[in-house]
Design a protein around this motif. Structure first.
Motif, PDB file in Angstrom:
ATOM      1  N   ASP A  67       5.574   8.756  -7.499  1.00 20.92           N
ATOM      2  CA  ASP A  67       6.744   9.388  -8.080  1.00 20.92           C
ATOM      3  C   ASP A  67       6.488  10.883  -8.190  1.00 20.92           C
ATOM      4  O   ASP A  67       5.647  11.416  -7.474  1.00 20.92           O
ATOM      5  CB  ASP A  67       7.053   8.767  -9.445  1.00 20.92           C
ATOM      6  CG  ASP A  67       5.873   8.838 -10.403  1.00 20.92           C
ATOM      7  OD1 ASP A  67       4.925   9.604 -10.135  1.00 20.92           O
ATOM      8  OD2 ASP A  67       5.894   8.147 -11.428  1.00 20.92           O
ATOM      9  N   LEU A  68       7.170  11.530  -9.098  1.00 27.18           N
ATOM     10  CA  LEU A  68       7.011  12.980  -9.224  1.00 27.18           C
ATOM     11  C   LEU A  68       5.597  13.384  -9.642  1.00 27.18           C
ATOM     12  O   LEU A  68       5.169  14.496  -9.377  1.00 27.18           O
ATOM     13  CB  LEU A  68       8.025  13.532 -10.240  1.00 27.18           C
ATOM     14  CG  LEU A  68       9.496  13.393  -9.838  1.00 27.18           C
ATOM     15  CD1 LEU A  68      10.395  13.872 -10.973  1.00 27.18           C
ATOM     16  CD2 LEU A  68       9.788  14.131  -8.563  1.00 27.18           C
ATOM     17  N   GLY A  69       4.886  12.479 -10.272  1.00 26.85           N
ATOM     18  CA  GLY A  69       3.523  12.756 -10.699  1.00 26.85           C
ATOM     19  C   GLY A  69       2.494  12.568  -9.597  1.00 26.85           C
ATOM     20  O   GLY A  69       1.315  12.794  -9.794  1.00 26.85           O
ATOM     21  N   GLY A  70       2.926  12.137  -8.422  1.00 26.52           N
ATOM     22  CA  GLY A  70       2.015  11.913  -7.307  1.00 26.52           C
ATOM     23  C   GLY A  70       1.806  10.438  -7.065  1.00 26.52           C
ATOM     24  O   GLY A  70       2.485   9.579  -7.635  1.00 26.52           O
ATOM     25  N   PRO A  71       0.853  10.121  -6.201  1.00 23.76           N
ATOM     26  CA  PRO A  71       0.625   8.717  -5.858  1.00 23.76           C
ATOM     27  C   PRO A  71       0.122   7.909  -7.049  1.00 23.76           C
ATOM     28  O   PRO A  71      -0.611   8.425  -7.899  1.00 23.76           O
ATOM     29  CB  PRO A  71      -0.429   8.767  -4.764  1.00 23.76           C
ATOM     30  CG  PRO A  71      -0.897  10.160  -4.666  1.00 23.76           C
ATOM     31  CD  PRO A  71      -0.012  11.023  -5.480  1.00 23.76           C
ATOM     32  N   LEU A 113      -4.310  -0.464   9.028  1.00 23.25           N
ATOM     33  CA  LEU A 113      -4.113   0.146   7.709  1.00 23.25           C
ATOM     34  C   LEU A 113      -4.941   1.424   7.555  1.00 23.25           C
ATOM     35  O   LEU A 113      -4.467   2.408   6.978  1.00 23.25           O
ATOM     36  CB  LEU A 113      -4.462  -0.856   6.608  1.00 23.25           C
ATOM     37  CG  LEU A 113      -3.489  -2.021   6.463  1.00 23.25           C
ATOM     38  CD1 LEU A 113      -4.073  -3.074   5.521  1.00 23.25           C
ATOM     39  CD2 LEU A 113      -2.139  -1.543   5.969  1.00 23.25           C
ATOM     40  N   LEU A 114      -6.150   1.424   8.077  1.00 25.34           N
ATOM     41  CA  LEU A 114      -6.971   2.634   8.027  1.00 25.34           C
ATOM     42  C   LEU A 114      -6.339   3.764   8.839  1.00 25.34           C
ATOM     43  O   LEU A 114      -6.366   4.929   8.424  1.00 25.34           O
ATOM     44  CB  LEU A 114      -8.388   2.341   8.513  1.00 25.34           C
ATOM     45  CG  LEU A 114      -9.261   1.535   7.555  1.00 25.34           C
ATOM     46  CD1 LEU A 114     -10.529   1.066   8.244  1.00 25.34           C
ATOM     47  CD2 LEU A 114      -9.591   2.341   6.311  1.00 25.34           C
ATOM     48  N   LEU A 115      -5.745   3.426   9.968  1.00 23.66           N
ATOM     49  CA  LEU A 115      -5.044   4.444  10.761  1.00 23.66           C
ATOM     50  C   LEU A 115      -3.834   4.984  10.005  1.00 23.66           C
ATOM     51  O   LEU A 115      -3.561   6.188  10.045  1.00 23.66           O
ATOM     52  CB  LEU A 115      -4.612   3.855  12.111  1.00 23.66           C
ATOM     53  CG  LEU A 115      -5.741   3.583  13.092  1.00 23.66           C
ATOM     54  CD1 LEU A 115      -5.216   2.833  14.313  1.00 23.66           C
ATOM     55  CD2 LEU A 115      -6.417   4.877  13.518  1.00 23.66           C
ATOM     56  N   TRP A 144      -7.497   2.946  -1.581  1.00 28.89           N
ATOM     57  CA  TRP A 144      -7.204   1.983  -0.531  1.00 28.89           C
ATOM     58  C   TRP A 144      -8.312   1.944   0.509  1.00 28.89           C
ATOM     59  O   TRP A 144      -8.645   0.886   1.022  1.00 28.89           O
ATOM     60  CB  TRP A 144      -5.847   2.269   0.108  1.00 28.89           C
ATOM     61  CG  TRP A 144      -4.745   1.955  -0.838  1.00 28.89           C
ATOM     62  CD1 TRP A 144      -3.923   2.847  -1.463  1.00 28.89           C
ATOM     63  CD2 TRP A 144      -4.364   0.663  -1.310  1.00 28.89           C
ATOM     64  NE1 TRP A 144      -3.053   2.179  -2.288  1.00 28.89           N
ATOM     65  CE2 TRP A 144      -3.303   0.842  -2.211  1.00 28.89           C
ATOM     66  CE3 TRP A 144      -4.818  -0.621  -1.055  1.00 28.89           C
ATOM     67  CZ2 TRP A 144      -2.678  -0.240  -2.854  1.00 28.89           C
ATOM     68  CZ3 TRP A 144      -4.205  -1.689  -1.696  1.00 28.89           C
ATOM     69  CH2 TRP A 144      -3.156  -1.484  -2.577  1.00 28.89           C
ATOM     70  N   ARG A 145      -8.888   3.099   0.818  1.00 29.43           N
ATOM     71  CA  ARG A 145     -10.006   3.118   1.769  1.00 29.43           C
ATOM     72  C   ARG A 145     -11.177   2.298   1.248  1.00 29.43           C
ATOM     73  O   ARG A 145     -11.789   1.520   1.983  1.00 29.43           O
ATOM     74  CB  ARG A 145     -10.473   4.549   2.020  1.00 29.43           C
ATOM     75  CG  ARG A 145      -9.726   5.230   3.086  1.00 29.43           C
ATOM     76  CD  ARG A 145     -10.338   6.578   3.402  1.00 29.43           C
ATOM     77  NE  ARG A 145      -9.314   7.440   3.911  1.00 29.43           N
ATOM     78  CZ  ARG A 145      -8.756   7.299   5.102  1.00 29.43           C
ATOM     79  NH1 ARG A 145      -9.150   6.351   5.898  1.00 29.43           N
ATOM     80  NH2 ARG A 145      -7.803   8.103   5.497  1.00 29.43           N
ATOM     81  N   GLN A 146     -11.498   2.477  -0.019  1.00 31.15           N
ATOM     82  CA  GLN A 146     -12.603   1.717  -0.612  1.00 31.15           C
ATOM     83  C   GLN A 146     -12.331   0.216  -0.539  1.00 31.15           C
ATOM     84  O   GLN A 146     -13.227  -0.569  -0.213  1.00 31.15           O
ATOM     85  CB  GLN A 146     -12.823   2.136  -2.059  1.00 31.15           C
ATOM     86  CG  GLN A 146     -13.424   3.512  -2.195  1.00 31.15           C
ATOM     87  CD  GLN A 146     -13.481   3.967  -3.645  1.00 31.15           C
ATOM     88  OE1 GLN A 146     -12.945   3.329  -4.544  1.00 31.15           O
ATOM     89  NE2 GLN A 146     -14.136   5.105  -3.858  1.00 31.15           N
ATOM     90  N   MET A 199       0.831  -1.185   0.000  1.00 32.24           N
ATOM     91  CA  MET A 199       0.000   0.000   0.000  1.00 32.24           C
ATOM     92  C   MET A 199       0.879   1.254   0.000  1.00 32.24           C
ATOM     93  O   MET A 199       0.657   2.139  -0.800  1.00 32.24           O
ATOM     94  CB  MET A 199      -0.925  -0.031   1.212  1.00 32.24           C
ATOM     95  CG  MET A 199      -1.941   1.064   1.248  1.00 32.24           C
ATOM     96  SD  MET A 199      -3.117   0.933   2.606  1.00 32.24           S
ATOM     97  CE  MET A 199      -2.148   1.531   3.961  1.00 32.24           C
ATOM     98  N   ARG A 200       1.841   1.302   0.895  1.00 33.78           N
ATOM     99  CA  ARG A 200       2.660   2.508   1.034  1.00 33.78           C
ATOM    100  C   ARG A 200       3.413   2.873  -0.247  1.00 33.78           C
ATOM    101  O   ARG A 200       3.412   4.038  -0.637  1.00 33.78           O
ATOM    102  CB  ARG A 200       3.619   2.367   2.212  1.00 33.78           C
ATOM    103  CG  ARG A 200       4.344   3.657   2.540  1.00 33.78           C
ATOM    104  CD  ARG A 200       5.132   3.554   3.826  1.00 33.78           C
ATOM    105  NE  ARG A 200       4.297   3.519   5.004  1.00 33.78           N
ATOM    106  CZ  ARG A 200       3.831   4.608   5.614  1.00 33.78           C
ATOM    107  NH1 ARG A 200       4.106   5.798   5.142  1.00 33.78           N
ATOM    108  NH2 ARG A 200       3.084   4.495   6.674  1.00 33.78           N
ATOM    109  N   PRO A 201       4.061   1.907  -0.947  1.00 28.97           N
ATOM    110  CA  PRO A 201       4.767   2.302  -2.176  1.00 28.97           C
ATOM    111  C   PRO A 201       3.842   2.947  -3.214  1.00 28.97           C
ATOM    112  O   PRO A 201       4.234   3.885  -3.902  1.00 28.97           O
ATOM    113  CB  PRO A 201       5.357   0.997  -2.703  1.00 28.97           C
ATOM    114  CG  PRO A 201       5.475   0.132  -1.499  1.00 28.97           C
ATOM    115  CD  PRO A 201       4.315   0.511  -0.619  1.00 28.97           C
ATOM    116  N   SER A 202       2.614   2.461  -3.317  1.00 31.37           N
ATOM    117  CA  SER A 202       1.698   3.039  -4.308  1.00 31.37           C
ATOM    118  C   SER A 202       1.238   4.425  -3.894  1.00 31.37           C
ATOM    119  O   SER A 202       0.830   5.234  -4.725  1.00 31.37           O
ATOM    120  CB  SER A 202       0.489   2.137  -4.526  1.00 31.37           C
ATOM    121  OG  SER A 202      -0.367   2.171  -3.405  1.00 31.37           O
TER     122      SER A 202
END
Length: 63
Positions: free
Chosen positions: A8-12, A43-45, A19-21, A1-4
């Motif tokens: 990169d420079l264009g954002g997540p 993960l929600l936290l 991820w919430r959904q 989850m965290r890497p996505s």
């Protein structure tokens, strides 16, 4: 989850809303064990913390 979320420079690559959904869909299923429930809650936290950091960074950059 965290890497996505770092992306990169264009954002997540995948935003926190995605991820919430996914996590809420898991919570809606009837087959979640207590251990899985604790993991989903953690993960929600983490998503809450990331959203807060993003808002903080955005507010700082607007100053």
């Amino acid at each position: 989850m965290r890497p996505s979320l770092c992306g990169d420079l264009g954002g997540p690559i995948l935003p926190t809303t995605y991820w919430r959904q996914r996590l809420y869909k898991l919570l809606d299923s009837q087959h979640v064990t207590k251990t899985q429930l604790c993991s989903i809650d953690d993960l929600l936290l983490q998503l809450d913390e990331l959203d807060a950091a993003i808002r903080h960074d955005t507010a700082d950059s607007e100053r």
